[in-house]
Design an enzyme around this catalytic site. Structure first.
Site, PDB file in Angstrom:
ATOM      1  CD  GLU A  60      -2.858   1.089   2.529  1.00  0.00           C
ATOM      2  OE1 GLU A  60      -3.746   1.498   2.474  1.00  0.00           O
ATOM      3  OE2 GLU A  60      -2.337   0.464   3.760  1.00  0.00           O
ATOM      4  CE  LYS A 132      -7.840   0.423   3.647  1.00  0.00           C
ATOM      5  NZ  LYS A 132      -6.749   1.090   4.421  1.00  0.00           N
ATOM      6  CB  CYS A 173      -3.774  -1.913   4.397  1.00  0.00           C
ATOM      7  SG  CYS A 173      -3.173  -1.406   5.879  1.00  0.00           S
TER       8      CYS A 173
END
Length: 298
Positions: A60, A132, A173
């Site tokens: 990321e 995300k 993440c």
């Protein structure tokens, strides 16, 4: 400029069987300098190609980590902008797929961006994008307060895509803490390899990073490839590191010897192992449908 040791770690399984294909995961310490980060990525791509990998996964914020509030917004670009196009050229010139997790894609206005995981094929074309879903809005115990949603638009779509290293389930993440996303990727979207590019904090990484990754591998019977940011990016931000590749039985099969070094790990994705684990432990046949759980509640 940050200078880190470069290390390549390989698994011992180097069989030439057609059921095996090699994947690489990169670890780095990105800073607020686009050129420096690109040069690091280019060097790691070269190492991955030399190691025989068909795809390399970056962490990321691979291209930029801001040192002050608003800096990431200031450099955010659309996917057809010059930053991403440099990485597309790198993939084409190196003849390798790139997993570019956590790119700062320009949002609908100047106050927002998207945290976007971009998959680029070996001809330099963008094959898929995942924005995300889960925002990191957390007061880390003993650490900083994070409010990702204050400047990031959350995604809505689950993404899986075919690649030379199998069918990829794409995440970023903080998604790691939400197993239902990974269940969807495996059982509704037939993922074989789950990608988790991350920039975990040092505190949360020490407590949960490996445990969560191995749990996702075990419960989905997928390979998990977790490329991590590592070390101190600036005076305010530090990432945990510990880049890992985990097999469908939950075994760590590759990791960097130094948790905060810059370098790559490689491992062979073994499709016969995926099939074996899934046939011997047939959880896909034993899972209850969603309406089952609704019916038993009162």
């Amino acid at each position: 400029m940050i200078t880190c040791k470069s290390t390549v770690e390989m698994t011992s399984n180097t069989s030439s069987s057609s059921s095996l294909v090699r994947i690489a995961a990169a670890q780095m310490t990105s800073i607020n300098d686009l050129t420096t980060n690109f040069n690091t990525c280019s060097r790691l791509v070269k190492e991955a190609v030399e190691a025989g990998a068909k795809l390399i996964c970056f962490p990321e914020n691979f291209s930029f980590v801001g040192a002050k509030d608003g800096e990431s917004l200031s450099i955010a670009e659309p996917l057809n902008g010059p930053i991403m196009q440099k990485y597309c050229s790198l993939a084409r010139e190196s003849n390798i797929w790139l997993s570019l997790g956590g790119f700062q894609e320009k949002g609908p206005d100047d106050a927002h961006l998207c945290n976007t995981h971009v998959l680029v094929d070996d001809t330099g074309n963008i094959r898929s994008t995942y924005r995300k879903i889960h925002m990191f809005d957390v007061d880390v115990p003993g650490g900083m307060v994070y409010k990702e949603s204050s400047f990031t638009i959350e995604g809505k779509d689950i993404v899986a895509v075919d690649s030379p290293v199998g069918r990829l389930g794409v995440t970023v993440c903080y998604d790691l803490r939400f197993p239902e996303l990974y269940q969807q990727l495996r059982f509704q979207h037939q993922a074989q390899v789950l990608l988790v590019p991350a920039a975990f904090t040092k505190i949360t990484g020490e407590a949960h990073w490996e445990i969560l990754l191995r749990a996702r591998a075990i419960e989905t019977q997928c390979y998990v490839v977790a490329s991590a940011q590592a070390g101190k990016h600036n005076d305010k931000r530090e990432s945990y590191g510990d880049t890992l590749i985990i097999d469908p039985w939950g075994k760590v099969i590759s990791r960097l010897p130094d948790r905060v070094s810059t370098g790559i790990v490689v491992a062979d994705i073994d499709f016969s192992l995926i099939n074996s684990v899934r046939s011997r432990m047939p959880i896909s046949e034993h899972r209850k449908p969603l309406d089952f759980w609704k019916s038993v509640s009162s």
